[in-house]
Design a protein around this motif. Structure first.
Motif, PDB file in Angstrom:
ATOM      1  N   ASN A  11       0.682  -1.122  -0.222  1.00 46.75           N
ATOM      2  CA  ASN A  11      -0.024   0.107  -0.048  1.00 46.75           C
ATOM      3  C   ASN A  11       1.185   1.210  -0.217  1.00 46.75           C
ATOM      4  O   ASN A  11       0.401   2.634  -0.637  1.00 46.75           O
ATOM      5  CB  ASN A  11      -1.016   0.031   1.409  1.00 46.75           C
ATOM      6  N   LYS A  12       2.362   1.547   0.888  1.00 44.61           N
ATOM      7  CA  LYS A  12       2.859   1.708   0.557  1.00 44.61           C
ATOM      8  C   LYS A  12       3.054   2.764  -0.617  1.00 44.61           C
ATOM      9  O   LYS A  12       3.539   3.754  -1.912  1.00 44.61           O
ATOM     10  CB  LYS A  12       4.045   2.144   0.888  1.00 44.61           C
ATOM     11  N   LEU A  13       4.025   1.756  -2.095  1.00 42.31           N
ATOM     12  CA  LEU A  13       4.103   1.799  -3.221  1.00 42.31           C
ATOM     13  C   LEU A  13       3.132   1.781  -3.656  1.00 42.31           C
ATOM     14  O   LEU A  13       3.221   2.958  -5.070  1.00 42.31           O
ATOM     15  CB  LEU A  13       4.484  -0.127  -3.394  1.00 42.31           C
ATOM     16  N   VAL A  14       1.414   1.572  -3.425  1.00 51.42           N
ATOM     17  CA  VAL A  14       0.372   2.058  -4.589  1.00 51.42           C
ATOM     18  C   VAL A  14       0.296   3.965  -3.934  1.00 51.42           C
ATOM     19  O   VAL A  14       0.696   4.461  -5.278  1.00 51.42           O
ATOM     20  CB  VAL A  14      -0.726   1.715  -3.790  1.00 51.42           C
ATOM     21  N   LYS A  15       1.254   3.882  -2.957  1.00 49.49           N
ATOM     22  CA  LYS A  15       1.279   5.633  -2.703  1.00 49.49           C
ATOM     23  C   LYS A  15       1.965   6.452  -3.321  1.00 49.49           C
ATOM     24  O   LYS A  15       2.015   7.748  -3.191  1.00 49.49           O
ATOM     25  CB  LYS A  15       0.386   6.119  -1.388  1.00 49.49           C
ATOM     26  N   THR A  16       3.195   5.947  -3.178  1.00 47.35           N
ATOM     27  CA  THR A  16       4.250   5.977  -3.840  1.00 47.35           C
ATOM     28  C   THR A  16       4.225   6.426  -5.199  1.00 47.35           C
ATOM     29  O   THR A  16       4.651   5.466  -5.908  1.00 47.35           O
ATOM     30  CB  THR A  16       5.157   5.417  -3.721  1.00 47.35           C
ATOM     31  N   PRO A  17       4.820   8.036  -6.134  1.00 46.80           N
ATOM     32  CA  PRO A  17       4.965   8.099  -7.063  1.00 46.80           C
ATOM     33  C   PRO A  17       6.856   7.258  -7.876  1.00 46.80           C
ATOM     34  O   PRO A  17       7.338   6.661  -7.083  1.00 46.80           O
ATOM     35  CB  PRO A  17       4.956   9.638  -7.122  1.00 46.80           C
ATOM     36  N   CYS A  18       6.128   6.749  -8.847  1.00 43.62           N
ATOM     37  CA  CYS A  18       7.555   5.998  -9.569  1.00 43.62           C
ATOM     38  C   CYS A  18       7.311   6.521 -10.434  1.00 43.62           C
ATOM     39  O   CYS A  18       6.500   7.306 -12.103  1.00 43.62           O
ATOM     40  CB  CYS A  18       7.326   4.215  -9.947  1.00 43.62           C
ATOM     41  N   SER A  19       8.760   6.721 -10.897  1.00 39.09           N
ATOM     42  CA  SER A  19       9.479   7.349 -12.694  1.00 39.09           C
ATOM     43  C   SER A  19       9.459   6.831 -13.648  1.00 39.09           C
ATOM     44  O   SER A  19       8.936   7.030 -14.845  1.00 39.09           O
ATOM     45  CB  SER A  19      10.612   7.558 -12.403  1.00 39.09           C
ATOM     46  N   SER A  20       8.417   5.289 -13.762  1.00 40.43           N
ATOM     47  CA  SER A  20       8.145   4.380 -14.735  1.00 40.43           C
ATOM     48  C   SER A  20       6.726   4.039 -14.320  1.00 40.43           C
ATOM     49  O   SER A  20       6.708   3.285 -13.369  1.00 40.43           O
ATOM     50  CB  SER A  20       9.001   3.630 -15.179  1.00 40.43           C
ATOM     51  N   ASP A  21       5.542   4.949 -14.987  1.00 40.12           N
ATOM     52  CA  ASP A  21       4.268   4.515 -14.633  1.00 40.12           C
ATOM     53  C   ASP A  21       4.209   3.296 -15.381  1.00 40.12           C
ATOM     54  O   ASP A  21       3.270   1.830 -14.949  1.00 40.12           O
ATOM     55  CB  ASP A  21       2.946   4.784 -15.214  1.00 40.12           C
ATOM     56  N   ILE A  22       4.363   2.752 -16.235  1.00 41.52           N
ATOM     57  CA  ILE A  22       4.711   0.960 -16.711  1.00 41.52           C
ATOM     58  C   ILE A  22       4.879   0.012 -15.814  1.00 41.52           C
ATOM     59  O   ILE A  22       3.755  -0.573 -15.878  1.00 41.52           O
ATOM     60  CB  ILE A  22       4.515   0.782 -18.235  1.00 41.52           C
ATOM     61  N   LEU A  23       6.776   0.283 -15.326  1.00 42.86           N
ATOM     62  CA  LEU A  23       6.767  -0.530 -14.554  1.00 42.86           C
ATOM     63  C   LEU A  23       5.816  -0.762 -13.140  1.00 42.86           C
ATOM     64  O   LEU A  23       5.646  -2.003 -12.539  1.00 42.86           O
ATOM     65  CB  LEU A  23       8.409  -0.400 -14.176  1.00 42.86           C
ATOM     66  N   LYS A  24       5.321   0.445 -12.588  1.00 46.35           N
ATOM     67  CA  LYS A  24       4.251   0.190 -11.109  1.00 46.35           C
ATOM     68  C   LYS A  24       3.640  -0.003 -11.648  1.00 46.35           C
ATOM     69  O   LYS A  24       3.152  -1.453 -10.691  1.00 46.35           O
ATOM     70  CB  LYS A  24       4.571   2.086 -10.820  1.00 46.35           C
ATOM     71  N   ARG A  25       2.704   0.032 -12.601  1.00 44.60           N
ATOM     72  CA  ARG A  25       1.539  -1.239 -12.727  1.00 44.60           C
ATOM     73  C   ARG A  25       1.599  -2.660 -13.137  1.00 44.60           C
ATOM     74  O   ARG A  25       1.237  -3.252 -12.708  1.00 44.60           O
ATOM     75  CB  ARG A  25       0.423  -0.315 -13.913  1.00 44.60           C
ATOM     76  N   ALA A  26       2.902  -2.781 -13.605  1.00 42.87           N
ATOM     77  CA  ALA A  26       3.410  -4.096 -13.523  1.00 42.87           C
ATOM     78  C   ALA A  26       3.245  -5.262 -11.854  1.00 42.87           C
ATOM     79  O   ALA A  26       3.512  -5.677 -12.059  1.00 42.87           O
ATOM     80  CB  ALA A  26       3.645  -4.134 -14.534  1.00 42.87           C
ATOM     81  N   ALA A  27       4.764  -3.980 -11.306  1.00 41.50           N
ATOM     82  CA  ALA A  27       4.408  -4.447 -10.510  1.00 41.50           C
ATOM     83  C   ALA A  27       3.562  -5.087  -9.681  1.00 41.50           C
ATOM     84  O   ALA A  27       3.364  -6.049  -8.709  1.00 41.50           O
ATOM     85  CB  ALA A  27       6.044  -3.390  -9.485  1.00 41.50           C
ATOM     86  N   LEU A  28       2.702  -4.319  -9.293  1.00 41.83           N
ATOM     87  CA  LEU A  28       1.702  -4.062  -8.595  1.00 41.83           C
ATOM     88  C   LEU A  28       0.489  -5.135  -9.393  1.00 41.83           C
ATOM     89  O   LEU A  28       0.335  -5.704  -8.478  1.00 41.83           O
ATOM     90  CB  LEU A  28       1.230  -2.940  -8.498  1.00 41.83           C
ATOM     91  N   PHE A  29       0.196  -5.471  -9.926  1.00 42.43           N
ATOM     92  CA  PHE A  29       0.226  -5.936 -11.353  1.00 42.43           C
ATOM     93  C   PHE A  29       0.646  -7.999 -10.715  1.00 42.43           C
ATOM     94  O   PHE A  29      -0.878  -8.544 -10.577  1.00 42.43           O
ATOM     95  CB  PHE A  29      -0.270  -6.434 -12.991  1.00 42.43           C
ATOM     96  N   SER A  30       1.549  -7.591 -10.932  1.00 45.20           N
ATOM     97  CA  SER A  30       1.948  -8.946 -11.005  1.00 45.20           C
ATOM     98  C   SER A  30       2.162  -9.294  -8.859  1.00 45.20           C
ATOM     99  O   SER A  30       1.439 -10.425  -8.979  1.00 45.20           O
ATOM    100  CB  SER A  30       4.188  -8.778 -10.282  1.00 45.20           C
ATOM    101  N   ALA A  31       2.110  -8.819  -7.949  1.00 47.30           N
ATOM    102  CA  ALA A  31       1.790  -8.419  -6.749  1.00 47.30           C
ATOM    103  C   ALA A  31       0.411  -8.804  -6.248  1.00 47.30           C
ATOM    104  O   ALA A  31      -0.038  -9.680  -5.903  1.00 47.30           O
ATOM    105  CB  ALA A  31       1.758  -7.509  -5.862  1.00 47.30           C
ATOM    106  N   LEU A  32      -0.632  -8.631  -7.840  1.00 47.79           N
ATOM    107  CA  LEU A  32      -2.586  -9.245  -7.570  1.00 47.79           C
ATOM    108  C   LEU A  32      -2.645 -10.273  -7.504  1.00 47.79           C
ATOM    109  O   LEU A  32      -3.336 -11.308  -7.897  1.00 47.79           O
ATOM    110  CB  LEU A  32      -3.123  -7.699  -7.428  1.00 47.79           C
TER     111      LEU A  32
END
Length: 176
Positions: A11-32
């Protein structure tokens, strides 16, 4: 020991901006979903279907094992995919494995205040571990990860046992 993130850290990662939106979405997708980087990277829109009464399903061939899988994915996971494109279009277009991507991932994790050594594959470990912690049976987790043998999944059960031990030791009374 397999490193994983707690639900609070995710949830901290969800709230934290990432310089790569695609990387953030892919990582969270992997966690789900528990999907590997290689399977997320090659995923195309035609592999995702919606069945009324069942929800979203991902029908794909695992890159590592070549096994054909049907994986239910949550509404929340589906929202991370962005706007639907044509069937042959990659879902995470522009997602590449590189030293630069790894630096972006490390920076994002650091900015979220997480000090663990987290790689992209740890999001898969996170999925498996959190599922077991939440009470999903090991057979179901094994199937969702696409493991051929249950013993591969049992590694995560060991992590959960460690978490239970840690939890058991948290309550201390002032007994001499």
């Amino acid at each position: 020991r397999r490193e994983y993130l707690t639900i609070e850290e995710l949830n901290k990662l969800v709230k934290t901006p990432c310089s790569s939106d695609i990387l953030k979405r892919a990582a969270l997708f992997s966690a789900l979903t528990g999907l590997r980087f290689s399977d997320i990277q090659k995923m195309v829109w035609g592999e995702i279907e919606y069945i009324k009464g069942q929800g979203y399903l991902l029908n794909f061939r695992q890159k590592k094992t070549q096994g054909v899988e049907t994986l239910p994915i949550s509404e929340q996971a589906y929202t991370l995919l962005g706007e639907r494109q044509s069937a042959t279009e990659k879902v995470f277009k522009g997602l590449f494995y590189s030293a630069y991507t790894n630096r972006q991932l490390s920076q994002w994790i650091k900015e979220a205040g997480i000090t663990k050594k987290i790689t992209f594959h740890c999001f898969r470990h996170t999925f498996a571990t959190l599922q077991l912690i939440e009470g999903t049976d090991i057979y179901t987790v094994s199937k969702m990860l696409g493991h051929r043998e249950i013993k591969t999944t049992q590694i995560y059960a060991k992590v959960v046992d460690d978490a239970k031990r840690e939890a058991a030791n948290k309550i201390k009374l002032d007994i001499d």
